[in-house]
Design a protein around this motif. Sequence first.
Motif, PDB file in Angstrom:
ATOM      1  N   ILE A  74       0.948  -1.034  -0.017  1.00 58.45           N
ATOM      2  CA  ILE A  74      -0.080  -0.089   0.030  1.00 58.45           C
ATOM      3  C   ILE A  74       1.042   1.061  -0.242  1.00 58.45           C
ATOM      4  CG2 ILE A  74      -1.556   1.355   1.498  1.00 58.45           C
ATOM      5  CD1 ILE A  74      -2.805  -1.434   2.616  1.00 58.45           C
ATOM      6  N   VAL A  75       2.063   1.176   1.025  1.00 65.09           N
ATOM      7  CA  VAL A  75       2.816   2.390   0.973  1.00 65.09           C
ATOM      8  C   VAL A  75       3.422   2.541  -0.405  1.00 65.09           C
ATOM      9  CG1 VAL A  75       4.971   3.179   2.063  1.00 65.09           C
ATOM     10  CG2 VAL A  75       2.975   2.313   3.342  1.00 65.09           C
ATOM     11  N   ARG A  76       4.000   1.516  -0.916  1.00 65.33           N
ATOM     12  CA  ARG A  76       4.742   1.698  -2.436  1.00 65.33           C
ATOM     13  C   ARG A  76       3.688   2.245  -3.507  1.00 65.33           C
ATOM     14  NH1 ARG A  76       7.720  -3.599  -2.264  1.00 65.33           N
ATOM     15  NH2 ARG A  76       9.367  -3.106  -0.907  1.00 65.33           N
ATOM     16  N   TYR A  77       2.548   1.655  -3.241  1.00 62.00           N
ATOM     17  CA  TYR A  77       1.551   2.003  -4.305  1.00 62.00           C
ATOM     18  C   TYR A  77       1.526   3.477  -4.295  1.00 62.00           C
ATOM     19  CZ  TYR A  77      -2.636   2.542  -7.188  1.00 62.00           C
ATOM     20  OH  TYR A  77      -3.604   2.988  -8.132  1.00 62.00           O
ATOM     21  N   LEU A  78       1.022   3.854  -3.128  1.00 61.88           N
ATOM     22  CA  LEU A  78       0.880   5.534  -2.722  1.00 61.88           C
ATOM     23  C   LEU A  78       2.035   6.529  -3.334  1.00 61.88           C
ATOM     24  CD1 LEU A  78      -1.122   5.426   0.660  1.00 61.88           C
ATOM     25  CD2 LEU A  78      -2.144   5.961  -1.654  1.00 61.88           C
ATOM     26  N   GLU A  79       3.118   6.092  -2.883  1.00 62.30           N
ATOM     27  CA  GLU A  79       4.536   6.702  -3.094  1.00 62.30           C
ATOM     28  C   GLU A  79       4.524   6.917  -4.560  1.00 62.30           C
ATOM     29  OE1 GLU A  79       7.213   5.946   0.558  1.00 62.30           O
ATOM     30  OE2 GLU A  79       7.321   4.425  -1.002  1.00 62.30           O
ATOM     31  N   GLU A  80       4.343   5.647  -5.111  1.00 63.87           N
ATOM     32  CA  GLU A  80       4.372   5.626  -6.879  1.00 63.87           C
ATOM     33  C   GLU A  80       3.538   6.744  -7.439  1.00 63.87           C
ATOM     34  OE1 GLU A  80       4.580   1.933  -8.310  1.00 63.87           O
ATOM     35  OE2 GLU A  80       4.979   2.506 -10.598  1.00 63.87           O
ATOM     36  N   TYR A  81       2.193   6.446  -6.895  1.00 63.83           N
ATOM     37  CA  TYR A  81       1.033   7.344  -7.747  1.00 63.83           C
ATOM     38  C   TYR A  81       0.723   8.557  -7.025  1.00 63.83           C
ATOM     39  CZ  TYR A  81       1.165   3.195 -10.536  1.00 63.83           C
ATOM     40  OH  TYR A  81       1.448   2.007 -11.169  1.00 63.83           O
TER      41      TYR A  81
END
Length: 192
Positions: A74-81
Motif C-alpha cells: 500500500i505504501v509503495r503504491y501511494l508513493e508511486e502514484y
Amino acid sequence: EAEVALVGRSNVGKSTLMREITGHTFDTGGKPGVTREPNHFDWTAEDFVVTDLPGFGFMSGVDEDRREQIKTDIVRYLEEYADNVLVGILVVDGKSVIDIIDRHSGPDEIPYDVEMYHFLRELDIPTVVAVNKMDKVDDRDERLNELCDRLGLLPPWKQWQETIAPITAKKGRIDPLNEAVRDHLHEQGRDD
Ligand code: GDP
C-alpha cells in the motif's frame, strides 16, 4: 487518469463504500486479505477512477508477515502514484476507531490509522477520513471530536468537514464524503 484512493483496515466497510460510490458489486464475504491488488473503478458521474487498496491491520487467518507485506504494498503504491491521486480516503469504523487507536498508542507504537493519515499528508495527498458505521455511534459529536484529537486536528470536528466525513455506507448515507471530496477537487480546480 486522475484517481481517488481508498485505504482502511479490513472490515471497516471499504467494499460496502466502494459499491456505494461506484455502483459496482464487490465480494464482501471473501477471505480477508484476498484483495491484494489495487482495484480501479469509475466514480459514478465523476471524471476519475476510484482505487480500492487492500485492507490492512489485523485479519484472522492472515499471518504477521503477510500483513506487513500488504502494508508495504500500500505504501509503495501511494508513493508511486501520489502525483496522480487527487484525494485519499481513509476509511475507519466510527464505532471502534478510538478504542483501536488508543490501544495501539504508546512510546514506540503509532496506530495504523494515525500513521496512514500522516503518511497521506506527507505525500501531499489531500485526505478525507470517512468515519463509517455512524449508525452504530450514539455520542456522535463526542466521537468525532475524539477522532480529531487523535489525528492532531483541533476539535470541534465541525471545523474539519473537509477532512472528517461521518457516513453510513451500508444505508447509502455518504453525502458528507461526497461533499468533502468535491471540496478538495474544487480547490485543485477540477470541479468543471
Ligand atoms: P471491508 O472489509 O472494509 O471491505 O468491509 P465490508 O464492506 O465487507 O463490511 C464489513 C462489515 O461491516 C459488513 O458486515 C458490512 O455489512 C458492515 N458495514 C459496512 N458499512 C456499514 C455501516 O455503515 N453500518 C453498519 N452498521 N455496518 C456496516
